[in-house]
Design an enzyme around this catalytic site. Structure first.
Site, mmCIF file in Angstrom:
data_model
loop_
_atom_site.group_PDB
_atom_site.id
_atom_site.type_symbol
_atom_site.label_atom_id
_atom_site.label_comp_id
_atom_site.label_asym_id
_atom_site.label_seq_id
_atom_site.Cartn_x
_atom_site.Cartn_y
_atom_site.Cartn_z
ATOM 1 N NE ARG A 154 -3.789 -0.168 2.382
ATOM 2 C CZ ARG A 154 -4.541 -0.579 3.414
ATOM 3 N NH1 ARG A 154 -4.432 0.021 4.591
ATOM 4 N NH2 ARG A 154 -5.379 -1.580 3.270
ATOM 5 N NE ARG A 190 -3.095 1.834 9.439
ATOM 6 C CZ ARG A 190 -3.897 0.860 9.003
ATOM 7 N NH1 ARG A 190 -4.557 0.982 7.871
ATOM 8 N NH2 ARG A 190 -4.032 -0.255 9.698
ATOM 9 C CE LYS A 237 -7.269 -0.750 10.823
ATOM 10 N NZ LYS A 237 -8.010 -1.294 9.680
ATOM 11 C CE LYS A 278 -8.308 3.359 8.520
ATOM 12 N NZ LYS A 278 -9.349 2.589 7.824
ATOM 13 C CB CYS A 290 -13.915 -3.504 0.113
ATOM 14 S SG CYS A 290 -14.632 -5.133 0.389
ATOM 15 C CB CYS A 345 -9.695 -9.156 1.560
ATOM 16 S SG CYS A 345 -9.894 -8.693 3.285
ATOM 17 C CB CYS A 355 -15.938 -8.943 6.011
ATOM 18 S SG CYS A 355 -14.722 -7.736 6.570
ATOM 19 C CB CYS A 404 -12.524 -1.680 3.521
ATOM 20 S SG CYS A 404 -11.661 -2.618 4.780
HETATM 21 FE FE1 SRM Z 1 -9.689 -1.668 5.371
HETATM 22 C C1 SRM Z 1 -8.570 -4.380 7.045
HETATM 23 C C2 SRM Z 1 -8.618 -2.942 2.484
HETATM 24 C C3 SRM Z 1 -10.112 1.354 3.938
HETATM 25 C C4 SRM Z 1 -11.655 -0.723 8.007
HETATM 26 N N1 SRM Z 1 -8.681 -3.340 4.862
HETATM 27 C C5 SRM Z 1 -8.274 -4.321 5.714
HETATM 28 C C6 SRM Z 1 -7.379 -5.341 4.990
HETATM 29 C C7 SRM Z 1 -5.954 -4.901 5.136
HETATM 30 C C8 SRM Z 1 -7.591 -6.815 5.379
HETATM 31 C C9 SRM Z 1 -6.766 -7.398 6.477
HETATM 32 O O1 SRM Z 1 -6.627 -6.792 7.550
HETATM 33 O O2 SRM Z 1 -6.286 -8.515 6.275
HETATM 34 C C10 SRM Z 1 -7.913 -5.138 3.539
HETATM 35 C C11 SRM Z 1 -6.941 -5.497 2.410
HETATM 36 C C12 SRM Z 1 -7.727 -6.097 1.273
HETATM 37 C C13 SRM Z 1 -6.960 -6.264 0.022
HETATM 38 O O3 SRM Z 1 -6.940 -7.395 -0.502
HETATM 39 O O4 SRM Z 1 -6.405 -5.302 -0.482
HETATM 40 C C14 SRM Z 1 -8.415 -3.718 3.601
HETATM 41 N N2 SRM Z 1 -9.295 -0.907 3.580
HETATM 42 C C15 SRM Z 1 -8.947 -1.611 2.475
HETATM 43 C C16 SRM Z 1 -9.011 -0.759 1.232
HETATM 44 C C17 SRM Z 1 -7.972 -1.133 0.180
HETATM 45 C C18 SRM Z 1 -10.443 -0.867 0.673
HETATM 46 C C19 SRM Z 1 -10.722 -0.194 -0.644
HETATM 47 O O5 SRM Z 1 -11.708 -0.620 -1.256
HETATM 48 O O6 SRM Z 1 -10.046 0.727 -1.050
HETATM 49 C C20 SRM Z 1 -8.835 0.626 1.867
HETATM 50 C C21 SRM Z 1 -7.386 1.028 2.011
HETATM 51 C C22 SRM Z 1 -7.271 2.437 2.511
HETATM 52 C C23 SRM Z 1 -5.876 2.982 2.544
HETATM 53 O O7 SRM Z 1 -5.358 3.361 1.490
HETATM 54 O O8 SRM Z 1 -5.331 3.085 3.637
HETATM 55 C C24 SRM Z 1 -9.447 0.389 3.232
HETATM 56 N N3 SRM Z 1 -10.635 0.056 5.903
HETATM 57 C C25 SRM Z 1 -10.804 1.147 5.112
HETATM 58 C C26 SRM Z 1 -11.817 2.000 5.663
HETATM 59 C C27 SRM Z 1 -12.344 3.269 5.025
HETATM 60 C C28 SRM Z 1 -11.602 4.497 5.427
HETATM 61 O O9 SRM Z 1 -10.644 4.449 6.178
HETATM 62 O O10 SRM Z 1 -12.027 5.567 4.946
HETATM 63 C C29 SRM Z 1 -12.273 1.395 6.822
HETATM 64 C C30 SRM Z 1 -13.435 1.889 7.729
HETATM 65 C C31 SRM Z 1 -13.018 2.966 8.638
HETATM 66 C C32 SRM Z 1 -12.323 2.397 9.836
HETATM 67 O O11 SRM Z 1 -11.117 2.336 9.842
HETATM 68 O O12 SRM Z 1 -13.019 1.981 10.770
HETATM 69 C C33 SRM Z 1 -11.508 0.175 6.968
HETATM 70 N N4 SRM Z 1 -10.000 -2.392 7.232
HETATM 71 C C34 SRM Z 1 -10.900 -1.885 8.123
HETATM 72 C C35 SRM Z 1 -10.952 -2.769 9.275
HETATM 73 C C36 SRM Z 1 -11.824 -2.572 10.534
HETATM 74 C C37 SRM Z 1 -11.038 -1.934 11.608
HETATM 75 C C38 SRM Z 1 -11.766 -1.911 12.910
HETATM 76 O O13 SRM Z 1 -11.696 -0.926 13.619
HETATM 77 O O14 SRM Z 1 -12.386 -2.901 13.282
HETATM 78 C C39 SRM Z 1 -10.074 -3.839 8.985
HETATM 79 C C40 SRM Z 1 -9.779 -5.060 9.878
HETATM 80 C C41 SRM Z 1 -8.720 -4.812 10.874
HETATM 81 O O15 SRM Z 1 -8.084 -3.771 10.930
HETATM 82 O O16 SRM Z 1 -8.531 -5.735 11.658
HETATM 83 C C42 SRM Z 1 -9.505 -3.564 7.689
HETATM 84 FE FE1 SF4 Z 2 -11.572 -7.207 3.345
HETATM 85 FE FE2 SF4 Z 2 -13.709 -6.785 4.793
HETATM 86 FE FE3 SF4 Z 2 -12.151 -4.752 4.172
HETATM 87 FE FE4 SF4 Z 2 -13.602 -5.855 2.308
HETATM 88 S S1 SF4 Z 2 -14.404 -4.804 4.125
HETATM 89 S S2 SF4 Z 2 -11.438 -5.358 2.139
HETATM 90 S S3 SF4 Z 2 -13.637 -7.969 2.898
HETATM 91 S S4 SF4 Z 2 -11.569 -6.440 5.455
#
Ligand code: SRM
Ligand code: SF4
Length: 568
Positions: A79, A148, A214, A216, A435, A441, A480, A484
């Site tokens: 990333r 981040r 994390k 943000k 996502c 993922c 899920c 994201c």
């Molecule tokens: Fe996310 C985890 C993809 C934005 C909440 N996110 C992940 C992981 C790394 C899966 C993992 O932990 O094994 C995913 C990688 C998938 C892949 O194959 O690439 C993933 N998140 C993404 C991206 C690529 C989605 C997208 O469609 O673009 C975004 C990357 C952003 C970046 O450049 O940094 C992405 N993730 C978000 C957002 C939206 C935002 O920040 O505006 C959220 C919701 C806001 C938040 O943070 O609560 C988000 N991602 C999560 C979570 C839930 C965290 C929590 O508090 O429970 C996880 C799971 C975790 O961290 O354990 C997660």
């Molecule tokens: Fe993976 Fe769930 Fe985030 Fe989609 S929403 S990228 S399935 S962790």
């Protein structure tokens, strides 16, 4: 909701131990990268996140490979962090070349204005991270329990307001990087600091175990909340008086991740805690981070985000603690201004005689797929016209700095490459996020990116049947409940429950100021449009003037909406 912090909160989780004993995020990464093993240890997996990379495996082939006695097909997601999503044409072209050299021939624009690569082999990890750094971008702290990528309004308008927001996002991003030199030693050939021995550089901001989770930061202004600022741990909303920055609304505790059937976890929007003058920003941001560092739950990672600190401590205590960190009284919060989300796709004047073209990128995936050769088109545009891209939090790209006489040829070039432009799309298609989910993922319960287009087509057809094809509605699909694609912050959210099934959320608003609520818990993918159709019918018949779909659902509430579905 106040949930007392359990006594076990004092016993650190396994990840906390890994971080504390990692000697500044080094752990065994160097040795493991040098070994032939395809899978890294769990400790290295967790530490590598801080350096911007996740080990993943191809979930499509995992079962067949297991049956054949083969290892899973492991590779890394990488990333790239770029505050405000801004990069130059030259940087983009270098990343584009990397997609072929090291990854799966695609670039993935993220919902936080970043770019991801998928499919990087372990043997290429060092070289690919070094290649990112040669472009003067970084993967450092793109993931992990640190601050981040800082998001901000992407519009490349050449005025003091937008320049100020971008400068601030960049300054915060740089200021909040970890102090550890581990990244530079491991990936950029910086000589190891022998004098440190097995200790590590002091981390004055983060401390030896970094943050509990994390963190943000989003920076918006009222006319542009396309980043969904209130979903960030720290939401900053800049108030301008003309070109003069008056200060920032500071809101804490946004975050969307939750776990199905675990009510102690939940999505949450940030709560306003203060309005501060511009000069107080850095100290305030550091105080908010310190609050998370010192009060976050280090025992249960599912409840470790700042949002739970805010709810567990209560606003009064949070404000008192912030005042302590600041060693000054905390100015009161002011009512948040109304937030709007402007259209950024299509052609827009920048204000300096040049133009930007906002190009829709379905699910943020830049690829050459069949008749749609988006990746080739963008590469040619960057090369020929020097367009500097800006990544939006809506997974789209704004091609900036185009001269007036470039407009016709750029548009023709995109059309020749089979790229649909904003004018070709319904508003729903323009405002749909998905996502990555399967196959990369590891947390995906079901598909998102790969079912975006078929789901969209059936929902668009349902909207057309009720004369709503031109209605501005946002749709967010995630594989899920982690959210994201910010699935709880738009008009309609589809949240993966199990293979082929989604929970349906409605009632959020387009501007990102209200969360949606679950309407149906387990809906088959093929039934999604049919479940929405009675709601569309009721909306078309009973909406108030100017009312959006999410607002309508919110006004009626879950019970009445379920009644429409049942009566159908
Ligand atoms: Fe996310 C985890 C993809 C934005 C909440 N996110 C992940 C992981 C790394 C899966 C993992 O932990 O094994 C995913 C990688 C998938 C892949 O194959 O690439 C993933 N998140 C993404 C991206 C690529 C989605 C997208 O469609 O673009 C975004 C990357 C952003 C970046 O450049 O940094 C992405 N993730 C978000 C957002 C939206 C935002 O920040 O505006 C959220 C919701 C806001 C938040 O943070 O609560 C988000 N991602 C999560 C979570 C839930 C965290 C929590 O508090 O429970 C996880 C799971 C975790 O961290 O354990 C997660
Ligand atoms: Fe993976 Fe769930 Fe985030 Fe989609 S929403 S990228 S399935 S962790």
């Amino acid at each position: 909701m106040t949930v007392p912090i359990a006594a076990s909160a004092r016993r650190p989780s396994a990840v906390e131990v890994v971080k504390s004993e990692s000697h500044g995020l080094r752990g065994t990464i160097a040795e493991e990268l040098a070994s032939d093993a395809v899978e890294v240890s769990e400790a290295a997996y967790n530490l590598l996140k801080f350096h911007g990379t996740y080990e993943q495996y191809d979930r499509d082939t995992a079962t067949a490979r297991k049956q054949a006695g083969a290892d899973k097909a492991y590779s890394f997601m990488l990333r790239v962090r770029m505050p405000g999503g801004v990069l130059t044409a030259a940087q983009y072209l270098a990343l584009d070349a990397m997609a072929d050299e090291y990854a799966n021939a695609t670039l993935r624009l993220t919902t936080r204005q970043g770019i991801q690569f998928h499919g990087v082999l372990k043997s290429d990890l060092r070289a690919s991270i070094a290649a990112v750094n040669r472009t003067l971008l970084t993967t450092q702290a793109a993931c992990g329990d640190v601050v981040r990528n800082v998001t901000t309004t992407p519009a490349p308008r050449r005025d003091a307001l937008h320049a100020g927001l971008l400068d601030t996002a960049r300054a915060l991003s740089a200021d909040l990087l970890p102090a550890s030199r581990a990244y530079h030693e491991l990936f950029l050939d910086e000589a190891a600091q022998a004098a440190l021995g097995r200790s590590a550089e002091p981390e004055p901001l983060y401390g030896p175990a970094y943050l509990p989770r994390k963190f943000k930061i989003g920076l918006a202004h009222p006319a542009d909340n396309s980043i969904d600022v209130l979903t960030n741990d720290l939401a900053l909303i800049a108030e301008y008086d003309g070109a003069v920055l008056r200060g920032y609304h500071v809101a804490l505790g946004g975050g969307l991740g939750m776990t199905h059937n675990r009510p102690a976890t939940y999505p949450r929007l940030a709560t306003p805690v203060s309005f501060i003058p511009p000069e107080a920003l850095t100290a305030m941001v550091r105080a908010a981070i310190a609050l998370h560092r010192d009060c976050g739950n280090r025992a249960d990672r599912k409840r470790a985000r700042l949002k739970y600190v805010i709810d567990d401590l209560g606003l009064e205590m949070v404000r008192a603690k912030l005042a302590d960190y600041l060693a000054a009284p905390l100015p009161p919060a002011r009512p948040l201004p109304a937030l709007a989300v402007p259209e950024m796709l299509g052609w827009h004047a920048q204000g300096d005689g040049r133009f930007w073209l906002g190009v829709p990128v379905p699910s943020g995936r830049i690829a050459d797929t069949g008749a749609m050769r988006l990746r080739s088109a963008l590469r040619t545009i960057m090369t020929r016209f020097g367009a500097d891209p800006v990544i939006t939090a809506q997974q789209d790209v704004l091609l900036s700095n185009l001269a007036p006489d470039a407009r016709a040829p750029v548009e023709a070039l995109l059309r020749d490459h089979g790229v649909a432009l904003a004018a070709d799309l319904t508003p729903l298609a323009r405002w749909t996020l998905a996502c990555p989910a399967l196959p990369t993922c590891g947390l995906a319960l079901t598909e998102a990116e790969r079912v975006r287009d078929p789901l969209l087509a059936t929902i668009e057809a349902a909207l057309r049947r009720h004369g709503l094809a031109d209605e501005r509605i946002s749709l967010r699909i995630t594989g899920c409940p982690n959210g994201c694609a910010r699935s709880y912050a738009g008009d309609i959210g589809l949240v993966g429950r199990m293979p082929g099934f989604y929970a349906l959320y409605v009632g959020g608003d387009f501007a990102g100021t209200r969360l949606s609520f679950p309407l149906l818990e387990k809906l088959a993918e093929r039934d999604v449009a049919a479940a929405l159709e009675p709601l569309f019918a009721a909306f078309a018949a009973g909406r108030e003037p100017g009312e959006g779909f999410g607002d309508f659902c919110h006004r009626l509430g879950a019970e009445a909406l379920r009644g429409f579905s049942a009566a159908d």
